[in-house]
Design an enzyme around this catalytic site. Structure first.
Site, short mmCIF file in Angstrom:
data_model
loop_
_atom_site.label_atom_id
_atom_site.label_comp_id
_atom_site.label_asym_id
_atom_site.label_seq_id
_atom_site.Cartn_x
_atom_site.Cartn_y
_atom_site.Cartn_z
N ILE A 72 42.91 24.77 36.78
CA ILE A 72 42.25 25.35 35.60
C ILE A 72 43.23 25.64 34.46
O ILE A 72 42.79 26.00 33.37
CB ILE A 72 41.45 26.62 35.95
N ASN B 165 36.60 31.30 40.95
CA ASN B 165 37.39 32.15 41.85
C ASN B 165 38.89 32.02 41.61
O ASN B 165 39.64 32.95 41.92
CB ASN B 165 37.07 31.79 43.30
N GLN C 251 54.80 38.61 33.43
CA GLN C 251 53.62 38.90 34.23
C GLN C 251 52.35 38.83 33.38
O GLN C 251 51.33 38.27 33.80
CB GLN C 251 53.73 40.31 34.84
N SER D 95 37.72 41.96 39.77
CA SER D 95 38.40 42.90 40.66
C SER D 95 37.95 44.31 40.33
O SER D 95 37.36 44.56 39.27
CB SER D 95 39.91 42.77 40.46
N TYR E 169 47.99 42.37 35.85
CA TYR E 169 46.86 41.76 36.56
C TYR E 169 45.56 42.46 36.18
O TYR E 169 44.53 41.82 35.93
CB TYR E 169 47.10 41.85 38.06
N GLY E 170 45.61 43.79 36.13
CA GLY E 170 44.43 44.56 35.77
C GLY E 170 43.92 44.22 34.39
O GLY E 170 42.71 44.04 34.18
N VAL E 171 44.83 44.09 33.41
CA VAL E 171 44.40 43.75 32.05
C VAL E 171 43.74 42.36 32.04
O VAL E 171 42.73 42.15 31.37
CB VAL E 171 45.58 43.80 31.07
N THR F 277 44.45 38.62 51.51
CA THR F 277 44.81 37.37 50.85
C THR F 277 46.31 37.37 50.62
O THR F 277 47.00 38.33 50.96
CB THR F 277 44.11 37.23 49.48
#
Length: 280
Positions: A66, A92, A106, A140, A193-195, A232
């Site tokens: 992707i 996903n 990151q 998430s 990752y959260g953003v 995971t």
């Protein structure tokens, strides 16, 4: 004469392992049509298909990265020529950048894959969605808006006239801020990752608006799902199985008629801008 298959079709991205693999397994057990397992690595993808076939299931495989527009275009061409349309798309594929990277690195990696990669694939495939198609974006629990500390930034995500174009600009602004090491000072927090997942959840809501405006006669739905804290490569200390993590995606794809919602791992509809849901 080229004959296009009218069989129902479902696609799952990033599906050679973990939650994606479990989603494909669940779909093969329940979905009446062709189930395509896609992955960036063709060897790992074919190995996953072989494992599922050993269980008596019959998924199909196609390579898809992707983050690579050529790969996206090739995949779209294949789907259009072979099937003409899509009934279910489950986005996903995602990453969790190594914490040893700088925050700027990151931010760029997480956002480019989790947000922009999903956006680019969706933009390519949405014209192929058939009537009553379902799209699922796997986000998430950290995709909740309150995970961003700044109320001012939260307001930008909730603006009623927010567009996908402006949301993308906001995500690029975050990357720039992180590269300049101003992300905490500016109120973005310290979780890249959260953003990226907040961006993906917000994108989901805007994509439903797009469906309602541009494809009002097709009855299309898109929802964001939280799979839970699953075993995971991203969460090696988690205790919940990928099969349990697949439940919310399977619910959104096969069992739900809701549109533009945020679905918790227990299949509850929750407010993505609200507090952390209480355990049932």
């Amino acid at each position: 004469m080229w004959v296009i298959s009218r069989k129902r079709k479902v696609l799952v991205t990033g599906a050679n392992k973990g939650i994606g693999y479990a989603i494909v397994k669940g779909l093969c057990e329940r979905f009446d049509g062709d189930v395509y397992l896609t992955s960036r690595d063709p060897v790992k993808g074919q190995e996953a298909v072989t494992k599922l076939k050993a269980l008596g299931l019959n998924p199909l495989f196609h390579q898809l990265d992707i983050t690579d527009q050529i790969s996206i275009d090739n995949f779209k061409k294949f789907i259009k020529e072979e099937y003409g349309g899509i009934d279910i798309l489950i986005n996903n594929a995602g990453v969790y950048a190594n914490q040893s990277l700088t925050m700027g690195e990151q931010a760029e990696y997480n956002v480019n894959v989790n947000y922009f990669g999903t956006l680019n694939l969706s933009s390519a495939l949405f014209p192929l969605l058939r009537n009553n198609a379902h799209v699922v974006n796997v986000t998430s629990s950290v995709g909740r808006l309150q995970r961003i500390p700044s109320m001012d930034i939260q307001k930008k995500f909730k603006e009623p006239d927010l567009t996908i174009e402006n949301l993308s600009k906001l995500m690029k602004e975050y990357i720039k801020t992180a590269k300049e090491n101003r992300h905490v000072e500016e109120g973005w927090g310290s979780n890249a990752y959260g953003v990226s997942k907040v961006g993906l959840t917000a994108l989901t809501m805007l994509q439903q608006k797009f469906f309602d405006q541009q494809y009002s006669n097709k009855n299309l739905s898109i929802n964001a799902v939280h799979p839970g804290w699953i075993q995971t490569d991203m969460n090696k200390t988690a205790t919940t199985s990928p099969e349990n993590g697949a439940k919310s995606s399977l619910f959104a794809a096969l069992d739900s008629n809701v549109k533009g919602q945020y679905i918790w791992n227990d299949c509850r509809i929750v407010d993505w801008a609200g507090p952390l849901p209480q355990r049932m």
